[in-house]
Design an enzyme around this catalytic site. Structure first.
Site, PDB file in Angstrom:
ATOM      1  N   HIS A 140      -3.219   7.524   3.057  1.00  0.00           N
ATOM      2  CA  HIS A 140      -3.641   6.244   2.492  1.00  0.00           C
ATOM      3  C   HIS A 140      -5.068   5.965   2.963  1.00  0.00           C
ATOM      4  O   HIS A 140      -5.400   6.201   4.125  1.00  0.00           O
ATOM      5  CB  HIS A 140      -2.684   5.146   2.965  1.00  0.00           C
ATOM      6  CG  HIS A 140      -3.109   3.769   2.559  1.00  0.00           C
ATOM      7  ND1 HIS A 140      -3.502   3.474   1.264  1.00  0.00           N
ATOM      8  CD2 HIS A 140      -3.214   2.619   3.260  1.00  0.00           C
ATOM      9  CE1 HIS A 140      -3.829   2.190   1.203  1.00  0.00           C
ATOM     10  NE2 HIS A 140      -3.659   1.650   2.393  1.00  0.00           N
ATOM     11  N   ASN A 142     -10.047   0.577  -0.150  1.00  0.00           N
ATOM     12  CA  ASN A 142      -8.579   0.538  -0.111  1.00  0.00           C
ATOM     13  C   ASN A 142      -8.053   0.065  -1.460  1.00  0.00           C
ATOM     14  O   ASN A 142      -8.204  -1.098  -1.810  1.00  0.00           O
ATOM     15  CB  ASN A 142      -8.135  -0.409   1.008  1.00  0.00           C
ATOM     16  CG  ASN A 142      -6.620  -0.451   1.174  1.00  0.00           C
ATOM     17  OD1 ASN A 142      -5.877   0.037   0.322  1.00  0.00           O
ATOM     18  ND2 ASN A 142      -6.168  -1.046   2.259  1.00  0.00           N
ATOM     19  N   CYS A 191       0.813  -1.235   0.000  1.00  0.00           N
ATOM     20  CA  CYS A 191       0.000   0.000   0.000  1.00  0.00           C
ATOM     21  C   CYS A 191       0.837   1.272   0.000  1.00  0.00           C
ATOM     22  O   CYS A 191       0.337   2.350  -0.312  1.00  0.00           O
ATOM     23  CB  CYS A 191      -0.960   0.020   1.180  1.00  0.00           C
ATOM     24  SG  CYS A 191      -2.174  -1.297   1.096  1.00  0.00           S
TER      25      CYS A 191
END
Ligand code: UT7
Length: 324
Positions: free
Chosen positions: A251, A281, A115
């Site tokens: 994020h 996500n 990520c």
């Protein structure tokens, strides 16, 4: 000598057409819109069509970023692409995108930091510019994470989505990126990983065993603590204070993690870019998607200071503090 900074001169993003809402998920997995919204902030996610790849999304985001920057693909001298869901084992997705853009000949490579992939890629690209090596750089974060999702596993399948974002960087005497901080700790592998691969081997399971394994609660705790320390480190590296930050662009994994980081920075949520409700996500795609949304919606203005941060499998964590 005038310091060379990397400046973002254009942003772009791309999402698959198909939207899967929490209500859609309720129909085939034991979950509820209420659980997903209150635990994560997610309302919907975009899911790539059959045959639509990370490279397809990366290409569309890159074309939009190049158009916004007024830069031709042939001018690029570097492409760095963050992804953990590449189209192929090799060539890298960066190479595939380079050819489709018509930027053949420039350096092109992928960065796998899960990520944190885009922020890692941005950190790498910044060093190429600061060293004088590169003049026009395309940085992309792109994923088709739903390809690694087991749609019968409610602990993970509700969390992820597909998408891509990109920026074009060039050198400037004016800031620019003030600081980037990149970190990893491979000791946390067991908390967030995909258990199969080319070298470790695949399994006689659905999707050859390719699926995300995550100890959500443990990841949550480490993420909050780590991001808390990271934002402090980043401010110090840039010689700045909390009040100097105009926007937090985090994020987009979980609204509760985002809120904790905002609190640490004494920032009200109206100075935080939130897209997790719309995109879920998207791993490496999440920060550049949020940045492009912030720019195109007119929230982020030229001259403002942005703090970008990410946390993901590895563990990896990374940040960039920049003047837009
Ligand atoms: O991007 C990379 C980094 N990743 C992250 O930052 C993710 C970090 N972790 C998280 O965001 C959260 O931990 C999750 C959203 C994954 C989970 O939220 P949580 O509040 O930590 O829930 P939990 O895992 O502690 O589970 C609570 C309950 C459990 O039931 P019991 O044991 O209390 O009866 C789960 O079985 O919620 C249950 N549950 C669900 N219920 C309905 C888990 N998933 C679901 C679901 N729908 N989808």
């Amino acid at each position: 000598m005038t310091a060379i900074y990397s400046r973002i001169i254009g942003t772009g993003s791309a999402l698959p057409e198909r939207v899967l809402t929490n209500a859609d998920l309720e129909k085939f997995v034991d979950t509820s819109d209420e659980w997903i919204r209150t635990r994560t902030g997610i309302r919907q996610r975009h899911v790539a069509a059959e045959g639509q790849t990370t490279g397809d999304l990366a290409l569309a985001a890159a074309e939009r970023a190049l158009a916004a920057a007024g830069v031709k693909a042939s001018e690029l001298d570097l492409i760095v692409l963050g992804t953990t869901t590449p189209d192929l084992v090799f060539p890298s997705t960066a190479c595939l995108v380079q050819h489709r853009l018509g930027a053949n000949g420039c350096a092109a490579f992928d960065v796998n930091a899960a990520c944190s992939g885009f922020v890692y890629a941005l950190g790498v690209a910044d060093k190429f510019i600061r060293s004088g090596q590169s003049k026009k750089v395309l940085v992309i974060g792109a994923e088709t994470l739903t390809r690694m999702v087991d749609w019968s596993e409610r602990e993970t399948c509700v969390l992820f989505g597909d998408g891509a974002g990109a920026v074009v960087l060039e050198p400037s005497g004016e800031p620019g990126i003030y600081a980037t901080c990149l970190h990893a700790d491979g000791g946390f592998k067991e908390l967030l990983y995909n258990p199969v691969g080319v070298s470790a081997g695949f399994r006689d399971e659905p999707n050859h065993g390719v699926r995300i394994r995550m100890a959500g609660r443990e990841v949550f705790k480490v993420a909050v603590k780590t991001l808390d320390a990271l934002v402090g480190e980043t401010l110090e590296a840039a010689g700045m204070h909390e009040a100097d930050i105009d926007w937090l662009i985090p994020h987009q994994a979980n609204l509760r993690i985002i809120e904790a980081t905002a609190k640490r920075l004494n920032m009200s949520m109206d100075r935080v870019i939130v897209t997790v409700d719309q995109h879920a996500n998207t791993s490496s795609g999440s920060v550049p998607l949020a940045l492009d949304y912030a720019v195109r919606s007119g929230k982020v203005q030229r001259g403002q200071n942005l703090l970008l941060e990410a946390f993901g499998g590895g563990f990896t964590w990374a940040s960039a503090l920049l003047r837009y």
